[in-house]
Design a protein around this motif. Structure first.
Motif, PDB file in Angstrom:
ATOM      1  N   LEU A 240     -48.470  11.185 -30.566  1.00  0.00           N
ATOM      2  CA  LEU A 240     -47.958  12.238 -31.731  1.00  0.00           C
ATOM      3  C   LEU A 240     -46.837  11.668 -32.340  1.00  0.00           C
ATOM      4  CD1 LEU A 240     -48.589  15.781 -30.302  1.00  0.00           C
ATOM      5  CD2 LEU A 240     -49.594  14.783 -32.332  1.00  0.00           C
ATOM      6  N   VAL A 241     -45.916  11.182 -31.540  1.00  0.00           N
ATOM      7  CA  VAL A 241     -44.635  10.550 -32.176  1.00  0.00           C
ATOM      8  C   VAL A 241     -44.912   9.271 -33.091  1.00  0.00           C
ATOM      9  CG1 VAL A 241     -42.452   9.558 -31.696  1.00  0.00           C
ATOM     10  CG2 VAL A 241     -43.398  11.357 -30.169  1.00  0.00           C
ATOM     11  N   ILE A 242     -45.866   8.486 -32.717  1.00  0.00           N
ATOM     12  CA  ILE A 242     -46.374   7.191 -33.329  1.00  0.00           C
ATOM     13  C   ILE A 242     -47.002   8.021 -34.824  1.00  0.00           C
ATOM     14  CG2 ILE A 242     -47.551   5.278 -33.418  1.00  0.00           C
ATOM     15  CD1 ILE A 242     -46.939   5.060 -30.466  1.00  0.00           C
ATOM     16  N   ALA A 243     -48.094   8.606 -34.829  1.00  0.00           N
ATOM     17  CA  ALA A 243     -48.692   9.065 -35.829  1.00  0.00           C
ATOM     18  C   ALA A 243     -47.741   9.825 -36.839  1.00  0.00           C
ATOM     19  CB  ALA A 243     -49.782  10.071 -35.288  1.00  0.00           C
ATOM     20  N   GLY A 244     -46.866  10.680 -36.318  1.00  0.00           N
ATOM     21  CA  GLY A 244     -45.833  11.578 -37.012  1.00  0.00           C
ATOM     22  C   GLY A 244     -45.011  10.230 -37.813  1.00  0.00           C
ATOM     23  N   THR A 245     -44.376   9.555 -37.091  1.00  0.00           N
ATOM     24  CA  THR A 245     -43.607   8.450 -37.813  1.00  0.00           C
ATOM     25  C   THR A 245     -44.309   7.561 -38.783  1.00  0.00           C
ATOM     26  OG1 THR A 245     -42.442   8.047 -35.504  1.00  0.00           O
ATOM     27  CG2 THR A 245     -42.135   6.513 -37.121  1.00  0.00           C
ATOM     28  N   ALA A 246     -45.637   7.354 -38.537  1.00  0.00           N
ATOM     29  CA  ALA A 246     -46.294   6.452 -39.548  1.00  0.00           C
ATOM     30  C   ALA A 246     -46.592   7.495 -40.907  1.00  0.00           C
ATOM     31  CB  ALA A 246     -47.630   6.138 -38.991  1.00  0.00           C
ATOM     32  N   LEU A 247     -46.695   8.651 -40.784  1.00  0.00           N
ATOM     33  CA  LEU A 247     -46.880   9.662 -41.721  1.00  0.00           C
ATOM     34  C   LEU A 247     -45.669   9.788 -42.673  1.00  0.00           C
ATOM     35  CD1 LEU A 247     -49.347  11.182 -42.614  1.00  0.00           C
ATOM     36  CD2 LEU A 247     -48.551  13.032 -41.122  1.00  0.00           C
ATOM     37  N   THR A 248     -44.430   9.947 -41.859  1.00  0.00           N
ATOM     38  CA  THR A 248     -43.211  10.204 -42.432  1.00  0.00           C
ATOM     39  C   THR A 248     -42.863   8.857 -43.329  1.00  0.00           C
ATOM     40  OG1 THR A 248     -42.324  11.383 -40.623  1.00  0.00           O
ATOM     41  CG2 THR A 248     -40.685  10.430 -42.033  1.00  0.00           C
ATOM     42  N   VAL A 249     -43.198   7.874 -42.721  1.00  0.00           N
ATOM     43  CA  VAL A 249     -42.783   6.320 -43.563  1.00  0.00           C
ATOM     44  C   VAL A 249     -43.718   6.243 -44.502  1.00  0.00           C
ATOM     45  CG1 VAL A 249     -42.945   3.864 -43.089  1.00  0.00           C
ATOM     46  CG2 VAL A 249     -42.067   5.184 -41.468  1.00  0.00           C
ATOM     47  N   VAL A 250     -44.844   6.618 -44.556  1.00  0.00           N
ATOM     48  CA  VAL A 250     -45.766   6.718 -45.813  1.00  0.00           C
ATOM     49  C   VAL A 250     -45.114   7.696 -46.775  1.00  0.00           C
ATOM     50  CG1 VAL A 250     -47.932   7.260 -46.592  1.00  0.00           C
ATOM     51  CG2 VAL A 250     -47.847   5.968 -44.799  1.00  0.00           C
ATOM     52  N   GLY A 251     -44.754   8.788 -46.532  1.00  0.00           N
ATOM     53  CA  GLY A 251     -44.300   9.866 -47.333  1.00  0.00           C
ATOM     54  C   GLY A 251     -42.689   9.409 -47.812  1.00  0.00           C
TER      55      GLY A 251
ATOM     56  N   GLY B 150     -45.203  14.750 -41.166  1.00  0.00           N
ATOM     57  CA  GLY B 150     -44.700  13.786 -40.289  1.00  0.00           C
ATOM     58  C   GLY B 150     -43.658  14.196 -39.308  1.00  0.00           C
ATOM     59  N   LEU B 151     -42.785  14.521 -39.738  1.00  0.00           N
ATOM     60  CA  LEU B 151     -41.441  15.113 -39.193  1.00  0.00           C
ATOM     61  C   LEU B 151     -41.988  16.307 -38.046  1.00  0.00           C
ATOM     62  CD1 LEU B 151     -38.785  14.836 -41.494  1.00  0.00           C
ATOM     63  CD2 LEU B 151     -39.053  13.150 -39.568  1.00  0.00           C
ATOM     64  N   MET B 152     -42.791  17.239 -38.453  1.00  0.00           N
ATOM     65  CA  MET B 152     -43.147  18.144 -37.720  1.00  0.00           C
ATOM     66  C   MET B 152     -44.028  17.394 -36.617  1.00  0.00           C
ATOM     67  SD  MET B 152     -43.813  21.449 -40.067  1.00  0.00           S
ATOM     68  CE  MET B 152     -45.015  20.906 -41.019  1.00  0.00           C
ATOM     69  N   ILE B 153     -44.693  16.757 -36.913  1.00  0.00           N
ATOM     70  CA  ILE B 153     -45.553  16.108 -35.816  1.00  0.00           C
ATOM     71  C   ILE B 153     -44.545  15.388 -34.769  1.00  0.00           C
ATOM     72  CG2 ILE B 153     -47.348  14.351 -35.419  1.00  0.00           C
ATOM     73  CD1 ILE B 153     -48.536  15.178 -37.979  1.00  0.00           C
ATOM     74  N   VAL B 154     -43.722  14.706 -35.116  1.00  0.00           N
ATOM     75  CA  VAL B 154     -42.685  13.831 -34.357  1.00  0.00           C
ATOM     76  C   VAL B 154     -42.129  15.026 -33.415  1.00  0.00           C
ATOM     77  CG1 VAL B 154     -40.586  12.722 -34.350  1.00  0.00           C
ATOM     78  CG2 VAL B 154     -42.612  11.971 -35.841  1.00  0.00           C
ATOM     79  N   VAL B 155     -41.505  16.054 -34.045  1.00  0.00           N
ATOM     80  CA  VAL B 155     -40.832  16.952 -33.176  1.00  0.00           C
ATOM     81  C   VAL B 155     -41.680  17.705 -32.299  1.00  0.00           C
ATOM     82  CG1 VAL B 155     -39.685  19.408 -33.108  1.00  0.00           C
ATOM     83  CG2 VAL B 155     -39.117  17.509 -34.925  1.00  0.00           C
ATOM     84  N   VAL B 156     -43.123  18.003 -32.532  1.00  0.00           N
ATOM     85  CA  VAL B 156     -44.083  18.518 -31.559  1.00  0.00           C
ATOM     86  C   VAL B 156     -44.211  17.586 -30.331  1.00  0.00           C
ATOM     87  CG1 VAL B 156     -46.364  19.203 -31.382  1.00  0.00           C
ATOM     88  CG2 VAL B 156     -45.256  20.058 -33.066  1.00  0.00           C
TER      89      VAL B 156
ATOM     90  N   ASN C   1     -44.562  13.379 -56.245  1.00  0.00           N
ATOM     91  CA  ASN C   1     -43.448  13.645 -55.546  1.00  0.00           C
ATOM     92  C   ASN C   1     -43.776  14.820 -54.483  1.00  0.00           C
ATOM     93  OD1 ASN C   1     -40.782  13.378 -54.631  1.00  0.00           O
ATOM     94  ND2 ASN C   1     -39.697  14.483 -56.334  1.00  0.00           N
ATOM     95  N   MET C   2     -44.303  15.674 -54.914  1.00  0.00           N
ATOM     96  CA  MET C   2     -44.364  16.890 -53.990  1.00  0.00           C
ATOM     97  C   MET C   2     -45.530  16.475 -52.801  1.00  0.00           C
ATOM     98  SD  MET C   2     -42.594  19.391 -55.223  1.00  0.00           S
ATOM     99  CE  MET C   2     -43.303  20.805 -54.258  1.00  0.00           C
ATOM    100  N   GLY C   3     -46.457  15.645 -52.887  1.00  0.00           N
ATOM    101  CA  GLY C   3     -47.395  15.335 -51.878  1.00  0.00           C
ATOM    102  C   GLY C   3     -46.823  14.540 -50.978  1.00  0.00           C
ATOM    103  N   ALA C   4     -45.599  13.448 -51.543  1.00  0.00           N
ATOM    104  CA  ALA C   4     -44.822  12.741 -50.716  1.00  0.00           C
ATOM    105  C   ALA C   4     -44.117  13.580 -49.786  1.00  0.00           C
ATOM    106  CB  ALA C   4     -44.121  11.868 -51.527  1.00  0.00           C
ATOM    107  N   LEU C   5     -43.333  14.539 -50.309  1.00  0.00           N
ATOM    108  CA  LEU C   5     -42.474  15.537 -49.649  1.00  0.00           C
ATOM    109  C   LEU C   5     -43.222  16.252 -48.479  1.00  0.00           C
ATOM    110  CD1 LEU C   5     -40.035  16.897 -52.376  1.00  0.00           C
ATOM    111  CD2 LEU C   5     -39.541  15.462 -50.618  1.00  0.00           C
ATOM    112  N   PHE C   6     -44.561  16.494 -48.971  1.00  0.00           N
ATOM    113  CA  PHE C   6     -45.249  17.268 -47.929  1.00  0.00           C
ATOM    114  C   PHE C   6     -45.671  16.287 -46.722  1.00  0.00           C
ATOM    115  CE2 PHE C   6     -49.487  18.410 -46.351  1.00  0.00           C
ATOM    116  CZ  PHE C   6     -49.187  19.593 -45.782  1.00  0.00           C
ATOM    117  N   LEU C   7     -46.023  15.275 -47.140  1.00  0.00           N
ATOM    118  CA  LEU C   7     -46.261  14.298 -46.096  1.00  0.00           C
ATOM    119  C   LEU C   7     -45.230  13.926 -45.233  1.00  0.00           C
ATOM    120  CD1 LEU C   7     -48.609  11.556 -47.691  1.00  0.00           C
ATOM    121  CD2 LEU C   7     -49.290  13.092 -45.870  1.00  0.00           C
ATOM    122  N   SER C   8     -44.031  13.869 -45.686  1.00  0.00           N
ATOM    123  CA  SER C   8     -42.970  13.648 -44.937  1.00  0.00           C
ATOM    124  C   SER C   8     -42.602  14.518 -44.030  1.00  0.00           C
ATOM    125  CB  SER C   8     -41.808  13.147 -45.671  1.00  0.00           C
ATOM    126  OG  SER C   8     -41.634  12.132 -46.432  1.00  0.00           O
ATOM    127  N   VAL C   9     -42.417  16.051 -44.453  1.00  0.00           N
ATOM    128  CA  VAL C   9     -42.341  17.296 -43.693  1.00  0.00           C
ATOM    129  C   VAL C   9     -43.575  17.286 -42.530  1.00  0.00           C
ATOM    130  CG1 VAL C   9     -42.200  19.745 -43.728  1.00  0.00           C
ATOM    131  CG2 VAL C   9     -41.194  18.207 -45.427  1.00  0.00           C
TER     132      VAL C   9
END
Length: 71
Positions: free
Chosen positions: A4-15, A60-66, A50-58
């Motif tokens: 979950l941390v790795i997937a969330g980090t990858a999603l955040t990096v893409v964002g 991803g960060l939520m997935i990392v926290v979980v 930009n809105m899509g990128a912000l959504f992906l970043s957020v």
């Protein structure tokens, strides 16, 4: 829950990469010598990305926290 941390980090990096793309594109559009209507249309497309990128970043960060909380 390391995956979950790795997937969330990858999603955040893409964002974040998409946010960098938005910044670069907006600067290019601002520097170009376009009329007001065309510039506004181009910037509206960039705002959508930009809105899509912000959504992906957020997301991803939520997935990392979980992942950290569960792990």
């Amino acid at each position: 829950m390391d995956w979950l941390v790795i997937a969330g980090t990858a999603l955040t990096v893409v964002g974040l990469g998409l946010l960098g793309y938005c910044i670069f594109s907006a600067v290019q559009v601002k520097r170009s010598d376009l009329d007001d209507e065309t510039m506004r249309a181009n910037l509206q497309k960039i705002v959508a990305v930009n809105m899509g990128a912000l959504f992906l970043s957020v997301l991803g960060l939520m997935i990392v926290v979980v992942g950290v909380m569960l792990g």
